[in-house]
Design a protein around this motif. Structure first.
Motif, short mmCIF file in Angstrom:
data_model
loop_
_atom_site.label_atom_id
_atom_site.label_comp_id
_atom_site.label_asym_id
_atom_site.label_seq_id
_atom_site.Cartn_x
_atom_site.Cartn_y
_atom_site.Cartn_z
N GLY A 64 31.55 -0.69 110.79
CA GLY A 64 31.36 0.72 111.12
C GLY A 64 32.72 1.35 111.42
O GLY A 64 33.76 0.75 111.14
N PRO A 65 32.71 2.56 112.00
CA PRO A 65 33.98 3.24 112.32
C PRO A 65 34.95 2.35 113.10
O PRO A 65 36.13 2.26 112.75
N LEU A 87 33.40 -9.00 108.56
CA LEU A 87 32.03 -9.43 108.23
C LEU A 87 31.09 -8.25 108.43
O LEU A 87 31.03 -7.69 109.54
N HIS A 108 27.17 -6.92 107.96
CA HIS A 108 25.78 -7.29 107.82
C HIS A 108 25.11 -6.65 106.59
O HIS A 108 24.31 -7.26 105.91
N PHE A 159 31.31 14.32 111.43
CA PHE A 159 32.22 13.81 112.47
C PHE A 159 32.25 14.83 113.59
O PHE A 159 32.74 15.94 113.40
N THR A 206 30.13 -4.56 116.42
CA THR A 206 28.74 -4.54 115.95
C THR A 206 27.95 -3.36 116.50
O THR A 206 26.82 -3.12 116.08
N THR A 210 16.95 7.92 115.54
CA THR A 210 16.68 9.06 114.63
C THR A 210 16.98 8.65 113.20
O THR A 210 18.04 8.08 112.93
N ARG A 240 30.63 7.90 122.29
CA ARG A 240 30.01 7.14 121.20
C ARG A 240 30.28 7.69 119.81
O ARG A 240 29.95 7.04 118.82
N VAL A 241 30.83 8.91 119.68
CA VAL A 241 30.89 9.51 118.34
C VAL A 241 31.96 8.85 117.46
O VAL A 241 32.85 8.16 117.94
C1 LIG Z 1 21.00 9.66 114.78
C2 LIG Z 1 22.42 9.64 115.17
C3 LIG Z 1 23.15 10.81 115.14
C4 LIG Z 1 24.49 10.79 115.45
N1 LIG Z 1 25.21 11.95 115.30
C5 LIG Z 1 26.56 11.86 115.28
C6 LIG Z 1 27.34 12.95 114.80
O1 LIG Z 1 26.81 13.99 114.42
N2 LIG Z 1 28.68 12.79 114.75
C7 LIG Z 1 29.32 11.64 115.17
O2 LIG Z 1 30.54 11.55 115.07
N3 LIG Z 1 28.58 10.61 115.67
C8 LIG Z 1 27.23 10.68 115.70
N4 LIG Z 1 26.48 9.61 116.12
C9 LIG Z 1 27.16 8.44 116.76
C10 LIG Z 1 27.88 7.53 115.81
O3 LIG Z 1 27.32 7.56 114.51
C11 LIG Z 1 27.90 6.08 116.30
O4 LIG Z 1 27.97 6.01 117.70
C12 LIG Z 1 29.09 5.35 115.69
O5 LIG Z 1 28.85 5.20 114.31
C13 LIG Z 1 29.31 3.99 116.34
O6 LIG Z 1 30.32 3.32 115.66
P1 LIG Z 1 30.47 1.75 115.81
O7 LIG Z 1 31.56 1.33 114.89
O8 LIG Z 1 30.59 1.40 117.25
O9 LIG Z 1 29.06 1.13 115.36
P2 LIG Z 1 28.13 1.38 114.09
O10 LIG Z 1 28.42 2.65 113.41
O11 LIG Z 1 26.76 1.14 114.60
O12 LIG Z 1 28.54 0.19 113.10
C14 LIG Z 1 28.27 -1.15 113.42
C15 LIG Z 1 28.34 -1.98 112.15
O13 LIG Z 1 28.21 -3.37 112.49
C16 LIG Z 1 27.31 -3.99 111.59
N5 LIG Z 1 26.71 -5.13 112.29
C17 LIG Z 1 25.86 -5.09 113.35
N6 LIG Z 1 25.51 -6.34 113.71
C18 LIG Z 1 26.19 -7.18 112.88
C19 LIG Z 1 26.23 -8.60 112.76
N7 LIG Z 1 25.53 -9.40 113.58
N8 LIG Z 1 26.99 -9.12 111.79
C20 LIG Z 1 27.71 -8.32 110.94
N9 LIG Z 1 27.71 -6.97 111.02
C21 LIG Z 1 26.95 -6.41 111.98
C22 LIG Z 1 26.34 -2.89 111.22
O14 LIG Z 1 25.69 -3.17 109.99
C23 LIG Z 1 27.25 -1.67 111.16
O15 LIG Z 1 27.81 -1.49 109.88
C24 LIG Z 1 25.12 9.59 115.86
C25 LIG Z 1 24.39 8.41 115.91
C26 LIG Z 1 23.06 8.43 115.56
C27 LIG Z 1 22.30 7.15 115.58
#
Ligand SMILES: Cc1cc2nc3c(=O)[nH]c(=O)nc-3n(C[C@H](O)[C@H](O)[C@H](O)COP(=O)(O)OP(=O)(O)OC[C@H]3O[C@@H](n4cnc5c(N)ncnc54)[C@H](O)[C@@H]3O)c2cc1C
Length: 416
Positions: free
Chosen positions: A24-25, A44, A46, A62, A157, A184, A369-370
């Protein structure tokens, strides 16, 4: 409950300096930053795509964070050049095309020499003998269970899956009752130029008034491409890191998506067809580690600055009702720092957490969280992991002045 022990020799399939779990990001930025420090990085993921919720969950906006810097700034420059602000500390909240970002990230990580393993799920952390810094992760792949060795594992993750497996303490949701923000399913509708026969599954809900809608409001973006809506109007209570809750949410959110689409078709968008429903429901909040420092509501509202800053944001407090009812707690904030210590799980070595699962209270989490903030945290985590290897020290003990110097060389600017 009965238990089984897993005694199994697992073949070491590859070795890296740094393994990043989750693309993810936070994960993609961490991988790029670590690779730019000269480290061999294996990421890695998923699923079959990079971008996390932004692509997998179609969260294709964003939110503005007031600091467009580092790898996030580069991403904007390379994919949305007309949205790039002239200086770092200007806020932007651009929409993006999730398919373009997905393709861009594939190419970008290849260019940066990050090895990406798609369809590779972290299963367990395998600690070495304690005498060396060696450790490995067990990974479920298309070839079955294999191990990848690394000196540092970056947990991106979103659920703190690695840190929790390593024994990190964690908590979920509101301090009072543990309820997390709802899930959502974000979908798209497109103008076809002629009336579309509304489709409502037999068991769909028929929403009559705005107040009947799951969020009690209309929430959609008219996208850059004329005639397309990005709809954020479904809402399902539950914690996406729990089996029963995610099982329910996948079905219920899809049911709501059809019903909301039907409502919109009857209320101004009669020519719009459902054109994209992502492969999984969006998960806002699951687990927060207990780190060396926990970001609090007070830090967020008072605009607190920290010497070990790794990311900055002025995104609002934004809590979709954990009770699953309509309503959102939105409060503007002026801007604050996220300290490095929030990424360091208490009592665990060799693992850093970046992204939405860092150490933060429920309210603080709703602001940090964004996506842009997660890119920033990931970039800092990637550099920090590399420094721990360079300095042969624990992740908690890296030299913060050096972290800031390397980040600066990677075009990260912090507001003083
Ligand atoms: C409905 C909704 C609306 C939102 N609106 C906005 C918005 O308008 N603008 C904004 O900027 N943010 C928004 N957010 C927040 C934002 O999208 C997330 O908080 C952000 O993407 C989190 O980034 P992250 O890298 O921590 O995790 P994530 O984006 O959740 O990425 C985690 C990654 O890890 C992978 N993963 C998980 N477990 C494993 C495993 N065991 N092994 C390998 N890979 C794994 C997943 O497949 C995923 O690709 C929103 C979130 C949601 C759910």
């Amino acid at each position: 409950m009965s238990t089984y022990a897993l005694h199994k020799e697992i073949r070491v399939r590859d070795k890296a300096d740094i393994v990043v779990v989750g693309g993810g990001p936070a994960g993609v930025a961490a991988a790029i930053a670590a690779a730019r420090c000269g480290r061999k990085v294996i990421l890695l993921e998923h699923s079959g795509q990079l971008g996390g919720m932004g692509t997998l969950g179609n969260v294709s906006v964003f939110m503005g964070v007031g600091n467009v810097t580092g790898i996030y700034r580069e991403l904007i420059a390379e994919t949305l050049p007309d949205k790039l602000p002239s200086h770092h500390l200007e806020s932007i909240a651009p929409q993006f095309n999730p398919f373009v970002i997905r393709h861009y990230l594939n190419q970008k990580l290849e260019k940066e020499q990050v090895q990406v393993w798609y369809h590779a799920s972290f299963v367990a952390l395998l600690q070495g003998d304690g005498l060396t810094r060696s450790r490995a992760v067990a990974v479920n792949t298309r070839e079955g269970l294999v191990a990848v060795e690394a000196e540092v594992v970056l947990d991106c993750t979103g659920d703190a899956r690695v840190a929790v497996d390593a024994g990190a303490k964690y908590h979920s949701g509101r301090e009072s009752d543990g309820l997390t923000q709802p899930m959502t399913l974000m979908f798209m509708m497109t103008d076809t130029g002629k009336p579309v026969k509304p489709y409502l599954p037999e068991d769909g809900y028929y929403y009559e008034h705005v107040s009947d809608l799951p969020q009690g409001r209309k929430l959609y973006w008219e996208r850059g491409e004329k005639g397309t809506l990005l709809v954020n109007m479904t809402r399902v209570k539950g914690n996406g890191a729990k089996i029963e809750d995610i099982n329910y949410a996948e079905k219920e959110s899809l049911r709501q998506a059809f019903s909301v689409a039907h409502y919109l078709q009857r209320n101004g968008f009669e020519n719009y067809a459902l054109t994209h429903i992502p492969g999984q429901v969006g998960v806002r909040e699951t687990n927060q580690i207990v780190g060396r420092y926990t970001l609090t509501e007070q830090d967020v509202t008072s605009g607190r600055r920290f010497d070990d800053v790794v990311a900055q944001t002025n995104y609002e407090i934004d809590i979709h009702s954990p009770d699953g009812k309509s309503g959102t707690d939105e409060r503007k904030v002026s801007g604050y720092d996220i300290p490095y210590r929030c990424l360091v799980p208490e009592g665990v070595e060799g693992v850093l957490v970046a992204g939405r699962a860092i150490s933060a209270t429920h309210v603080a989490m709703s602001s940090m969280r964004v996506q842009a903030t997660c890119y920033a945290m990931g970039q800092s985590a990637g550099v920090a992991a590399s420094l721990a290897i360079e300095q042969q020290c624990d992740l908690a003990d890296i030299d913060i002045a050096r972290l800031h110097a390397v980040l600066q060389a990677q075009d990260v600017v912090f507001l003083k």
